[in-house]
Motif scaffolding. Sequence first.
Motif, PDB file in Angstrom:
ATOM      1  N   HIS A  51       0.875  -1.278  -0.044  1.00 38.32           N
ATOM      2  CA  HIS A  51       0.064  -0.071  -0.002  1.00 38.32           C
ATOM      3  C   HIS A  51       0.888   1.302   0.080  1.00 38.32           C
ATOM      4  N   ASN A  52       1.970   1.369   0.650  1.00 35.19           N
ATOM      5  CA  ASN A  52       2.870   2.383   0.866  1.00 35.19           C
ATOM      6  C   ASN A  52       3.540   2.532  -0.589  1.00 35.19           C
ATOM      7  N   PHE A  53       3.899   1.523  -1.059  1.00 33.01           N
ATOM      8  CA  PHE A  53       4.622   1.550  -2.537  1.00 33.01           C
ATOM      9  C   PHE A  53       3.400   2.433  -3.419  1.00 33.01           C
ATOM     10  N   ALA A  54       2.136   1.733  -3.226  1.00 34.51           N
ATOM     11  CA  ALA A  54       1.248   2.140  -4.020  1.00 34.51           C
ATOM     12  C   ALA A  54       0.985   3.801  -4.124  1.00 34.51           C
ATOM     13  N   ASP A  55       0.839   3.980  -2.594  1.00 31.99           N
ATOM     14  CA  ASP A  55       0.889   5.582  -2.584  1.00 31.99           C
ATOM     15  C   ASP A  55       1.905   6.418  -2.789  1.00 31.99           C
ATOM     16  N   ALA A  56       2.984   5.803  -2.906  1.00 28.37           N
ATOM     17  CA  ALA A  56       4.236   6.574  -3.570  1.00 28.37           C
ATOM     18  C   ALA A  56       3.982   6.879  -5.036  1.00 28.37           C
ATOM     19  N   LEU A  57       3.448   5.471  -5.719  1.00 31.49           N
ATOM     20  CA  LEU A  57       3.495   5.872  -7.189  1.00 31.49           C
ATOM     21  C   LEU A  57       2.441   6.756  -7.634  1.00 31.49           C
ATOM     22  N   THR A  58       1.446   6.832  -6.630  1.00 31.57           N
ATOM     23  CA  THR A  58       0.452   8.096  -7.160  1.00 31.57           C
ATOM     24  C   THR A  58       0.666   9.358  -7.223  1.00 31.57           C
ATOM     25  N   ALA A  59       1.989   9.430  -6.954  1.00 29.64           N
ATOM     26  CA  ALA A  59       2.643  10.820  -7.296  1.00 29.64           C
ATOM     27  C   ALA A  59       3.103  11.026  -8.533  1.00 29.64           C
ATOM     28  N   VAL A  60       3.239   9.893  -9.470  1.00 25.71           N
ATOM     29  CA  VAL A  60       3.703   9.783 -10.666  1.00 25.71           C
ATOM     30  C   VAL A  60       2.696  10.551 -11.666  1.00 25.71           C
ATOM     31  N   PRO A  61       1.389  10.050 -11.726  1.00 25.09           N
ATOM     32  CA  PRO A  61       0.352  10.457 -12.528  1.00 25.09           C
ATOM     33  C   PRO A  61       0.021  12.000 -11.954  1.00 25.09           C
ATOM     34  N   LEU A  62       0.108  12.262 -10.643  1.00 22.02           N
ATOM     35  CA  LEU A  62      -0.248  13.825 -10.381  1.00 22.02           C
ATOM     36  C   LEU A  62       0.959  14.517 -10.619  1.00 22.02           C
ATOM     37  N   ALA A  63       2.132  14.329 -10.639  1.00 22.61           N
ATOM     38  CA  ALA A  63       3.332  15.201 -11.103  1.00 22.61           C
ATOM     39  C   ALA A  63       3.247  15.345 -12.662  1.00 22.61           C
TER      40      ALA A  63
ATOM     41  N   VAL B  36      -6.945   5.783  -8.712  1.00 21.02           N
ATOM     42  CA  VAL B  36      -7.903   4.844  -8.097  1.00 21.02           C
ATOM     43  C   VAL B  36      -7.271   3.575  -8.878  1.00 21.02           C
ATOM     44  N   LEU B  37      -6.948   3.408  -9.918  1.00 17.83           N
ATOM     45  CA  LEU B  37      -6.546   2.198 -10.389  1.00 17.83           C
ATOM     46  C   LEU B  37      -5.257   1.480  -9.434  1.00 17.83           C
ATOM     47  N   VAL B  38      -4.288   2.194  -9.309  1.00 17.84           N
ATOM     48  CA  VAL B  38      -3.158   1.640  -8.552  1.00 17.84           C
ATOM     49  C   VAL B  38      -3.699   1.507  -7.034  1.00 17.84           C
ATOM     50  N   ILE B  39      -4.696   2.176  -6.533  1.00 22.70           N
ATOM     51  CA  ILE B  39      -5.160   1.740  -5.235  1.00 22.70           C
ATOM     52  C   ILE B  39      -5.988   0.401  -5.253  1.00 22.70           C
ATOM     53  N   ALA B  40      -6.916   0.186  -6.418  1.00 18.60           N
ATOM     54  CA  ALA B  40      -7.453  -1.049  -6.499  1.00 18.60           C
ATOM     55  C   ALA B  40      -6.365  -2.294  -6.462  1.00 18.60           C
ATOM     56  N   VAL B  41      -5.279  -2.080  -7.338  1.00 18.14           N
ATOM     57  CA  VAL B  41      -4.586  -3.142  -7.734  1.00 18.14           C
ATOM     58  C   VAL B  41      -3.586  -3.324  -6.246  1.00 18.14           C
TER      59      VAL B  41
ATOM     60  N   VAL C 196     -10.920   3.340   1.268  1.00 15.52           N
ATOM     61  CA  VAL C 196     -10.183   4.281   0.633  1.00 15.52           C
ATOM     62  C   VAL C 196     -10.323   4.293  -0.743  1.00 15.52           C
ATOM     63  N   LEU C 197     -10.418   3.190  -1.556  1.00 12.50           N
ATOM     64  CA  LEU C 197     -10.798   3.186  -2.906  1.00 12.50           C
ATOM     65  C   LEU C 197     -11.967   3.703  -3.311  1.00 12.50           C
ATOM     66  N   ARG C 198     -12.927   3.334  -2.394  1.00 12.68           N
ATOM     67  CA  ARG C 198     -14.410   3.842  -2.450  1.00 12.68           C
ATOM     68  C   ARG C 198     -14.585   5.451  -2.621  1.00 12.68           C
ATOM     69  N   ASP C 199     -13.822   5.994  -1.627  1.00 10.51           N
ATOM     70  CA  ASP C 199     -13.979   7.404  -1.244  1.00 10.51           C
ATOM     71  C   ASP C 199     -13.252   8.413  -2.417  1.00 10.51           C
ATOM     72  N   ALA C 200     -11.921   7.742  -2.911  1.00  6.42           N
ATOM     73  CA  ALA C 200     -11.203   8.303  -4.023  1.00  6.42           C
ATOM     74  C   ALA C 200     -11.764   8.089  -5.235  1.00  6.42           C
ATOM     75  N   ALA C 201     -12.701   7.168  -5.563  1.00  2.00           N
ATOM     76  CA  ALA C 201     -13.214   6.755  -6.830  1.00  2.00           C
ATOM     77  C   ALA C 201     -14.394   7.798  -6.866  1.00  2.00           C
ATOM     78  N   ARG C 202     -14.943   8.131  -5.642  1.00  3.77           N
ATOM     79  CA  ARG C 202     -16.332   9.051  -5.516  1.00  3.77           C
ATOM     80  C   ARG C 202     -15.888  10.577  -5.968  1.00  3.77           C
ATOM     81  N   GLU C 203     -14.503  10.888  -5.334  1.00  2.00           N
ATOM     82  CA  GLU C 203     -14.295  12.009  -5.412  1.00  2.00           C
ATOM     83  C   GLU C 203     -13.897  12.412  -6.907  1.00  2.00           C
ATOM     84  N   ILE C 204     -13.202  11.440  -7.540  1.00  2.00           N
ATOM     85  CA  ILE C 204     -12.816  11.834  -8.976  1.00  2.00           C
ATOM     86  C   ILE C 204     -13.944  11.599  -9.916  1.00  2.00           C
TER      87      ILE C 204
END
Length: 326
Positions: free
Chosen positions: A69-81, A111-116, A217-225
């Motif tokens: 989960h921590n690796f996934a959270d770090a990777l979410t910075a890539v698409p945001l950047a 959202v996809l990264v969190i799901a994986v 977390v996945l549910r809340d993130a998907a709803r926000e997007i």
Amino acid sequence: MGALLAKVGHVVTPHSHDSADKTDAALESSERGLRVLGVSFAVLVVTAVVQAVIVGVSGSVALLGDTLHNFADALTAVPLAIAFSLGRRAATRRFTYGYGRAEDLAGIAIVLVIAVSAGLAGYEAVKRLIDPQDVHALGWVAVAGVIGFAGNEWVARYRIRVGREIGSAALVADGLHARTDGFTSLAVLLGAGGAALGFPLADPLVGLLITAAICFVLRDAAREIYHRLMDAVDPALIDAAERILLAVPGVRHAGSIRLRWIGHALHAEVEILVDHDLSLVDAHAVAVEAEHRLIHDLPRLRAATVHIDPHDPTGADHHALLSTHR
């Protein structure tokens, strides 16, 4: 005379308030967003690497789930950047509103990264329930849980604070995601404690709890997007815009008010009614004042288009020509 013609000429174009100051503010917001992502990415990668080493030594599936989960959270910075970088590009004749929507597309990737990560953590937890194994180095597992909490909580505070300051819902959501990760890291302590007390299934059971937390977390993130993609805004923003417009001298009534987020900036399209006997120049002045107040008083509003309608006491329909197109 020249000034009068300039004012009249401006009436036939959309009222915009894009200035150098606004552009500089937008660029500075993107710069801050990129800086936050870079720092938080480094912190989370270091945290996850330390945890991964302890996973290899201990065999803890709960810690494995938290590490993934921590690796996934770090990777979410890539698409945001990437999205923040694209958002700095100027609008073109094809992308007339600029590239701010890239931030919403990055949200889908997050959202996809969190799901994986949820799928991998759940798979490993179920696998360990079916085939239980001893967990070693329980003290180090507990230390890894504390490290995971500390790293995620620091990143969460940093992302949330800056995200709110620059108006980036994606960055705030990512910060809340990191905060949840911190609490799931503390759950690793429960698994280690249960194993130390002679209950080896505590580790995979905590792994399942962590998987469930990731799913929330996945549910809340998907709803926000989803809300961003559907141009949803907080109704309180509409109420605030209406109050601002009605306080403008010369505005008799506020008509349609539409707001949308493009990246981490708001854009507005509003209709106001003014006295029908005002001159063109005076009506235009009211519209400019309305636009000016909206941009300065409504947080994170970057541009506004103001449409003027005559407030006619006779009840005449000044849009009759358009009635068949509505």
